[in-house]
Write a protein that holds these residues in place. Structure first.
Motif, PDB file in Angstrom:
ATOM      1  N   ASN A  58     -15.133 -19.565 -14.455  1.00  0.00           N
ATOM      2  CA  ASN A  58     -16.284 -19.615 -15.366  1.00  0.00           C
ATOM      3  C   ASN A  58     -16.494 -21.021 -15.918  1.00  0.00           C
ATOM      4  N   PHE A  59     -15.406 -21.708 -16.244  1.00  0.00           N
ATOM      5  CA  PHE A  59     -15.520 -23.077 -16.740  1.00  0.00           C
ATOM      6  C   PHE A  59     -16.065 -24.006 -15.652  1.00  0.00           C
ATOM      7  N   ILE A  60     -15.626 -23.778 -14.412  1.00  0.00           N
ATOM      8  CA  ILE A  60     -16.131 -24.588 -13.302  1.00  0.00           C
ATOM      9  C   ILE A  60     -17.631 -24.350 -13.120  1.00  0.00           C
ATOM     10  N   GLU A  61     -18.056 -23.080 -13.248  1.00  0.00           N
ATOM     11  CA  GLU A  61     -19.485 -22.767 -13.109  1.00  0.00           C
ATOM     12  C   GLU A  61     -20.309 -23.458 -14.186  1.00  0.00           C
ATOM     13  N   VAL A  62     -19.810 -23.447 -15.416  1.00  0.00           N
ATOM     14  CA  VAL A  62     -20.546 -24.096 -16.514  1.00  0.00           C
ATOM     15  C   VAL A  62     -20.592 -25.604 -16.320  1.00  0.00           C
ATOM     16  N   LEU A  63     -19.436 -26.194 -16.025  1.00  0.00           N
ATOM     17  CA  LEU A  63     -19.350 -27.656 -15.955  1.00  0.00           C
ATOM     18  C   LEU A  63     -20.000 -28.240 -14.710  1.00  0.00           C
ATOM     19  N   THR A  64     -20.239 -27.417 -13.692  1.00  0.00           N
ATOM     20  CA  THR A  64     -20.947 -27.901 -12.497  1.00  0.00           C
ATOM     21  C   THR A  64     -22.429 -27.543 -12.534  1.00  0.00           C
ATOM     22  N   ASP A  65     -22.870 -26.910 -13.603  1.00  0.00           N
ATOM     23  CA  ASP A  65     -24.278 -26.553 -13.761  1.00  0.00           C
ATOM     24  C   ASP A  65     -25.035 -27.741 -14.365  1.00  0.00           C
ATOM     25  N   SER A  66     -26.063 -28.226 -13.664  1.00  0.00           N
ATOM     26  CA  SER A  66     -26.840 -29.361 -14.182  1.00  0.00           C
ATOM     27  C   SER A  66     -27.539 -29.010 -15.493  1.00  0.00           C
ATOM     28  N   GLY A  67     -27.864 -27.721 -15.655  1.00  0.00           N
ATOM     29  CA  GLY A  67     -28.491 -27.297 -16.906  1.00  0.00           C
ATOM     30  C   GLY A  67     -27.585 -27.493 -18.104  1.00  0.00           C
ATOM     31  N   GLY A 266     -20.665 -16.741 -20.490  1.00  0.00           N
ATOM     32  CA  GLY A 266     -21.125 -17.073 -21.842  1.00  0.00           C
ATOM     33  C   GLY A 266     -19.981 -17.464 -22.757  1.00  0.00           C
ATOM     34  N   SER A 267     -18.860 -16.774 -22.632  1.00  0.00           N
ATOM     35  CA  SER A 267     -17.690 -17.122 -23.439  1.00  0.00           C
ATOM     36  C   SER A 267     -17.136 -18.483 -23.040  1.00  0.00           C
ATOM     37  N   ALA A 268     -17.179 -18.794 -21.749  1.00  0.00           N
ATOM     38  CA  ALA A 268     -16.737 -20.120 -21.296  1.00  0.00           C
ATOM     39  C   ALA A 268     -17.643 -21.209 -21.862  1.00  0.00           C
ATOM     40  N   ALA A 269     -18.960 -20.953 -21.864  1.00  0.00           N
ATOM     41  CA  ALA A 269     -19.899 -21.920 -22.443  1.00  0.00           C
ATOM     42  C   ALA A 269     -19.653 -22.077 -23.940  1.00  0.00           C
ATOM     43  N   ALA A 270     -19.409 -20.963 -24.637  1.00  0.00           N
ATOM     44  CA  ALA A 270     -19.124 -21.029 -26.072  1.00  0.00           C
ATOM     45  C   ALA A 270     -17.828 -21.797 -26.338  1.00  0.00           C
ATOM     46  N   SER A 271     -16.844 -21.621 -25.480  1.00  0.00           N
ATOM     47  CA  SER A 271     -15.590 -22.367 -25.618  1.00  0.00           C
ATOM     48  C   SER A 271     -15.821 -23.857 -25.417  1.00  0.00           C
TER      49      SER A 271
END
Length: 297
Positions: A58-67, A266-271
């Motif tokens: 999940n963290f990889i998905e968030v951090l590799t998202d250009s958004g 969502g929790s990964a993004a909040a973290s």
């Protein structure tokens, strides 16, 4: 005797701190730990009990998202510009109302009005005032002949960030004024009286005496305000929830969690939001400590 008294004071301190620690554990540590836990799962909000562990995916998905990096940029731009303007205005207003001017008490009460208005209410008021069809701001601009038509302040992608910063500065400058004014009133008046008697110009008294002595108070004000600005959600969301030009990290986390029902992502993004705020807090505190150490030396 002194050792026994010290032990009593130590026990009394823990007795008073225990309820606070329990409350903090209940309202802060437990929700934060649950958020971090779900950040390592593939849980969805509609069925949070049905999940499996996915590690750091999940963290990889968030951090590799250009958004994500786009909203990080928005958040940092908003924070740096708004806090800088609020600090300068807060210092100027605090210096003004700290002087013995007529109506000082009325001015102190009046500046609290924007800060006392709930953010949602203040945002909608400014949204109506800036409306390109019936807003009073555009009516004033057209009436003064500055433009022949209303300006779409909140619909123009190049203007909306400035609008958000302007509204935030209007609402939050009083907070900076109060903190800086409190620091001003703690400064020893004898130093300023002696400098005035010695004939030191007002600008030099400010630059060489007032500002150095006031730096710790300004630093604390900047710290509190920066942490609050980094978590900004309601102002941008109420003004234009879907506009990517003002979307912040908090809105991004909310969308992944609520709109897409992705409890894990969502929790990964909040973290990540928490880590961003913590990093900035550590950075500001480190700067303040270096400045204090340099002043002591």
């Amino acid at each position: 005797m002194s050792t026994r008294l010290a032990r009593r004071e130590h026990r009394a301190a823990w007795l008073f701190l225990t309820p606070l620690a329990l409350v903090m554990l209940l309202v802060a540590v437990w929700p934060l730990s649950r958020t971090v836990f779900f950040a390592f799962t593939n849980a969805y909000l509609d069925d949070p009990t049905n999940y499996s562990m996915v590690g750091i995916d999940n963290f990889i998905e968030v951090l590799t998202d250009s958004g994500w990096w786009h909203v990080v940029r928005n958040t940092l731009v908003f924070t740096s510009i708004s806090v800088a303007i609020e600090t300068v205005l807060g210092l100027a207003i605090a210096l003004l109302i700290n002087e013995a001017i007529p109506g000082r008490g009325l001015v102190r009460a009046a500046i609290l009005v924007p800060w006392a208005i709930p953010v949602v209410v203040a945002t909608k008021i400014w949204d109506w005032m800036l409306n390109d069809q019936f807003g009073v701001i555009n009516a004033l601009i057209v009436g003064l002949g500055l433009s022949d038509h209303g300006i779409a302040w909140t619909a123009n992608s190049s203007l909306i960030m400035g609008v958000v910063i302007f509204i935030d500065v209007w609402m939050t400058t009083p907070f900076m004024v109060l903190l800086i004014l409190a620091g001003l009133q703690l400064l020893p008046g004898e130093i300023f009286e002696a400098a005035h008697v010695d004939g030191i110009p007002a600008w030099k008294r400010f630059w060489s005496i007032t500002l150095p002595l006031l730096t710790p108070a300004i630093g604390v004000a900047v710290l509190f305000r920066a942490l609050d600005a980094l978590r900004m959600f309601d102002l941008a969301y109420v003004l234009s929830a879907s506009n990517e030009n003002i979307m912040t990290v908090s809105i991004y986390a909310r969308d992944r969690l609520i709109s897409y029902q992705e409890l894990g992502v969502g929790s990964a993004a909040a973290s990540c939001v928490f880590l961003l705020v913590a990093f900035v807090a550590i950075l500001i505190i480190g700067v303040l400590r270096l400045d204090r150490s340099a002043g002591a030396a």
